[in-house]
Motif scaffolding. Structure first.
Motif, PDB file in Angstrom:
ATOM      1  N   ILE A  23       0.832  -1.199   0.000  1.00  0.00           N
ATOM      2  CA  ILE A  23       0.000   0.000   0.000  1.00  0.00           C
ATOM      3  C   ILE A  23       0.869   1.252   0.000  1.00  0.00           C
ATOM      4  CG2 ILE A  23      -0.219   0.160   2.521  1.00  0.00           C
ATOM      5  CD1 ILE A  23      -3.170   0.957   2.054  1.00  0.00           C
ATOM      6  N   GLY A  24       2.083   1.166   0.598  1.00  0.00           N
ATOM      7  CA  GLY A  24       2.989   2.306   0.570  1.00  0.00           C
ATOM      8  C   GLY A  24       3.483   2.618  -0.831  1.00  0.00           C
ATOM      9  N   THR A  25       3.764   1.584  -1.619  1.00  0.00           N
ATOM     10  CA  THR A  25       4.191   1.782  -3.005  1.00  0.00           C
ATOM     11  C   THR A  25       3.065   2.384  -3.833  1.00  0.00           C
ATOM     12  OG1 THR A  25       5.712  -0.086  -2.845  1.00  0.00           O
ATOM     13  CG2 THR A  25       5.097   0.626  -5.060  1.00  0.00           C
ATOM     14  N   VAL A  26       1.858   1.911  -3.604  1.00  0.00           N
ATOM     15  CA  VAL A  26       0.694   2.463  -4.304  1.00  0.00           C
ATOM     16  C   VAL A  26       0.538   3.942  -3.978  1.00  0.00           C
ATOM     17  CG1 VAL A  26      -1.826   2.370  -4.491  1.00  0.00           C
ATOM     18  CG2 VAL A  26      -0.498   0.247  -4.410  1.00  0.00           C
ATOM     19  N   LEU A  27       0.702   4.289  -2.716  1.00  0.00           N
ATOM     20  CA  LEU A  27       0.590   5.683  -2.296  1.00  0.00           C
ATOM     21  C   LEU A  27       1.586   6.556  -3.047  1.00  0.00           C
ATOM     22  CD1 LEU A  27      -0.621   7.784  -0.297  1.00  0.00           C
ATOM     23  CD2 LEU A  27       1.244   7.180   1.255  1.00  0.00           C
ATOM     24  N   LEU A  28       2.831   6.108  -3.150  1.00  0.00           N
ATOM     25  CA  LEU A  28       3.851   6.888  -3.847  1.00  0.00           C
ATOM     26  C   LEU A  28       3.502   7.082  -5.322  1.00  0.00           C
ATOM     27  CD1 LEU A  28       7.110   5.382  -2.282  1.00  0.00           C
ATOM     28  CD2 LEU A  28       6.092   7.626  -1.831  1.00  0.00           C
ATOM     29  N   GLN A  29       2.943   6.052  -5.948  1.00  0.00           N
ATOM     30  CA  GLN A  29       2.577   6.168  -7.361  1.00  0.00           C
ATOM     31  C   GLN A  29       1.424   7.141  -7.566  1.00  0.00           C
ATOM     32  OE1 GLN A  29       2.166   2.677  -9.700  1.00  0.00           O
ATOM     33  NE2 GLN A  29       3.946   1.642  -8.847  1.00  0.00           N
ATOM     34  N   LEU A  30       0.467   7.101  -6.677  1.00  0.00           N
ATOM     35  CA  LEU A  30      -0.708   7.959  -6.840  1.00  0.00           C
ATOM     36  C   LEU A  30      -0.423   9.411  -6.500  1.00  0.00           C
ATOM     37  CD1 LEU A  30      -3.452   5.637  -5.307  1.00  0.00           C
ATOM     38  CD2 LEU A  30      -3.189   6.229  -7.716  1.00  0.00           C
ATOM     39  N   ARG A  31       0.526   9.651  -5.627  1.00  0.00           N
ATOM     40  CA  ARG A  31       0.730  11.010  -5.117  1.00  0.00           C
ATOM     41  C   ARG A  31       1.262  11.982  -6.155  1.00  0.00           C
ATOM     42  NH1 ARG A  31       2.695  11.143   1.201  1.00  0.00           N
ATOM     43  NH2 ARG A  31       0.576  11.330   2.043  1.00  0.00           N
ATOM     44  N   ASP A  32       1.865  11.486  -7.234  1.00  0.00           N
ATOM     45  CA  ASP A  32       2.294  12.404  -8.291  1.00  0.00           C
ATOM     46  C   ASP A  32       1.099  13.164  -8.862  1.00  0.00           C
ATOM     47  OD1 ASP A  32       4.933  11.837  -8.043  1.00  0.00           O
ATOM     48  OD2 ASP A  32       5.053  10.501  -9.774  1.00  0.00           O
ATOM     49  N   GLU A  33       0.019  12.448  -9.067  1.00  0.00           N
ATOM     50  CA  GLU A  33      -1.182  13.077  -9.631  1.00  0.00           C
ATOM     51  C   GLU A  33      -2.147  13.548  -8.544  1.00  0.00           C
ATOM     52  OE1 GLU A  33      -4.897  12.106 -12.715  1.00  0.00           O
ATOM     53  OE2 GLU A  33      -3.253  10.657 -12.459  1.00  0.00           O
ATOM     54  N   PHE A  34      -2.136  12.861  -7.404  1.00  0.00           N
ATOM     55  CA  PHE A  34      -3.081  13.180  -6.326  1.00  0.00           C
ATOM     56  C   PHE A  34      -2.296  13.451  -5.040  1.00  0.00           C
ATOM     57  CE2 PHE A  34      -4.820   9.958  -9.209  1.00  0.00           C
ATOM     58  CZ  PHE A  34      -5.892  10.650  -9.751  1.00  0.00           C
ATOM     59  N   PRO A  35      -1.765  14.653  -4.885  1.00  0.00           N
ATOM     60  CA  PRO A  35      -0.882  14.943  -3.750  1.00  0.00           C
ATOM     61  C   PRO A  35      -1.550  14.825  -2.385  1.00  0.00           C
ATOM     62  CG  PRO A  35      -1.441  16.952  -4.949  1.00  0.00           C
ATOM     63  CD  PRO A  35      -1.920  15.814  -5.783  1.00  0.00           C
ATOM     64  N   GLU A  36      -2.875  14.883  -2.344  1.00  0.00           N
ATOM     65  CA  GLU A  36      -3.561  14.841  -1.059  1.00  0.00           C
ATOM     66  C   GLU A  36      -3.937  13.424  -0.627  1.00  0.00           C
ATOM     67  OE1 GLU A  36      -3.671  17.577   0.571  1.00  0.00           O
ATOM     68  OE2 GLU A  36      -2.936  18.765  -1.115  1.00  0.00           O
ATOM     69  N   VAL A  37      -3.698  12.428  -1.471  1.00  0.00           N
ATOM     70  CA  VAL A  37      -4.110  11.070  -1.135  1.00  0.00           C
ATOM     71  C   VAL A  37      -3.276  10.552   0.033  1.00  0.00           C
ATOM     72  CG1 VAL A  37      -2.542   9.816  -2.673  1.00  0.00           C
ATOM     73  CG2 VAL A  37      -4.773   8.854  -2.125  1.00  0.00           C
ATOM     74  N   THR A  38      -3.893   9.728   0.879  1.00  0.00           N
ATOM     75  CA  THR A  38      -3.221   9.153   2.045  1.00  0.00           C
ATOM     76  C   THR A  38      -3.490   7.655   2.096  1.00  0.00           C
ATOM     77  OG1 THR A  38      -5.144   9.489   3.479  1.00  0.00           O
ATOM     78  CG2 THR A  38      -3.551  11.304   3.335  1.00  0.00           C
ATOM     79  N   ILE A  39      -2.755   6.962   2.949  1.00  0.00           N
ATOM     80  CA  ILE A  39      -3.002   5.537   3.146  1.00  0.00           C
ATOM     81  C   ILE A  39      -4.405   5.322   3.706  1.00  0.00           C
ATOM     82  CG2 ILE A  39      -2.371   3.577   4.625  1.00  0.00           C
ATOM     83  CD1 ILE A  39       0.525   4.188   4.098  1.00  0.00           C
ATOM     84  N   SER A  40      -4.838   6.212   4.596  1.00  0.00           N
ATOM     85  CA  SER A  40      -6.198   6.099   5.141  1.00  0.00           C
ATOM     86  C   SER A  40      -7.242   6.215   4.044  1.00  0.00           C
ATOM     87  CB  SER A  40      -6.422   7.179   6.206  1.00  0.00           C
ATOM     88  OG  SER A  40      -5.576   6.978   7.308  1.00  0.00           O
ATOM     89  N   LYS A  41      -6.978   7.074   3.077  1.00  0.00           N
ATOM     90  CA  LYS A  41      -7.900   7.242   1.953  1.00  0.00           C
ATOM     91  C   LYS A  41      -7.984   5.954   1.125  1.00  0.00           C
ATOM     92  CE  LYS A  41      -9.949   9.526  -1.558  1.00  0.00           C
ATOM     93  NZ  LYS A  41     -11.212  10.248  -1.486  1.00  0.00           N
ATOM     94  N   ILE A  42      -6.838   5.339   0.870  1.00  0.00           N
ATOM     95  CA  ILE A  42      -6.828   4.091   0.097  1.00  0.00           C
ATOM     96  C   ILE A  42      -7.584   3.003   0.856  1.00  0.00           C
ATOM     97  CG2 ILE A  42      -5.353   2.288  -0.867  1.00  0.00           C
ATOM     98  CD1 ILE A  42      -3.206   4.460  -1.290  1.00  0.00           C
ATOM     99  N   ARG A  43      -7.356   2.915   2.156  1.00  0.00           N
ATOM    100  CA  ARG A  43      -8.059   1.918   2.962  1.00  0.00           C
ATOM    101  C   ARG A  43      -9.562   2.187   2.975  1.00  0.00           C
ATOM    102  NH1 ARG A  43      -3.730   2.099   7.946  1.00  0.00           N
ATOM    103  NH2 ARG A  43      -2.250   0.548   7.125  1.00  0.00           N
TER     104      ARG A  43
END
Length: 247
Positions: A23-43
């Motif tokens: 989930i940490g790797t996913v967060l890093l990939q998404l944050r380029d386009e979505f800087p406000e995304v968090t692990i809590s958001k993904i969960r």
């Protein structure tokens, strides 16, 4: 839940191939386009059925490229079209079945992007109804409405009239009244709701101050999710308290 075809979910997705990702790797990939995304958001999106990552025997999430792309699609539809999660899920599942559904229309921006100091930018312009419409829709009397307004349970807008949500509030107040709960008993609920709204306001306010217009617009979707989580927490706390008191 059916999956959508894989595609680019932002920078780095294609290079990841189909290797399982944390989930940490996913967060890093998404944050380029979505800087406000968090692990809590993904969960949270997982809990709402928007994505279903695989689990290891020890319970760790393992995402694939298709999961990352689906998350990116969800975040784009929230950011660009202000759609509720249920609508987004139904739309993506229809695409996965090979259908070609039209993209549903979301809420208007309203003062979401144009609000000045003191406004509530995360709140889309809601439909307004008149007093007579509220009385008819909620099936209540003038006396009922006057009393509820005196306790602050039902409030007109500054421009006059009522938000459409006030119909739901009025119906719920009336239903509780059938169990003997009077408006004076419900003031604590109103005060708690105001405090929860204040907490959400504190969280969303930095999004409104962001220089990126899309990030400011994302405030509405964030506020909706926080409100939904707040309602679910309140329900769980009440149920837990009742179990303690009734056993």
């Amino acid at each position: 839940m059916q999956r959508t075809p894989t595609g680019g979910a932002g920078h780095g997705t294609a290079a990841a191939g189909d290797r399982p990702m944390s989930i940490g790797t996913v967060l890093l990939q998404l944050r380029d386009e979505f800087p406000e995304v968090t692990i809590s958001k993904i969960r949270f999106l997982e809990a709402e059925g928007l994505v279903e990552p695989q689990r290891t025997p020890s319970g760790y999430r393992k995402f694939r490229a298709a999961d990352v792309e689906r998350l990116a699609q969800v975040l784009r539809m929230q950011r660009d079209h202000y759609l509720p999660l249920k609508v987004i899920r139904e739309h993506l599942d229809a695409l996965a079945r090979g259908e070609q559904p039209a993209l549903p229309s979301g809420g208007g921006l309203g003062d979401l992007t144009d609000g000045g100091p003191g406004t509530q930018p995360w709140r889309a312009t809601a439909p307004r109804i008149g007093r007579a419409e509220l009385l008819t829709a909620a099936e209540v009397t003038e006396g009922d409405l006057d009393e509820w307004e005196s306790y602050g349970l039902v409030t007109p807008t500054a421009e006059g009239g009522y938000d459409a949500e006030m119909v739901t509030v009025a119906k719920l107040v009336a239903d509780l009244g059938r169990f003997g709960l009077e408006p004076r008993h419900l003031r604590a609920m109103k005060a708690a709701a105001d405090r929860e709204a204040g907490l959400i306001e504190q969280v969303v306010a930095p999004l409104r101050r962001h220089r990126n217009p899309q990030t400011r617009a994302h405030a509405e979707a964030t506020a909706r999710e926080l409100a939904e989580l707040s309602v679910r927490l309140h329900s769980a706390l009440v149920q837990t308290a009742l179990r303690v008191r009734l056993h």
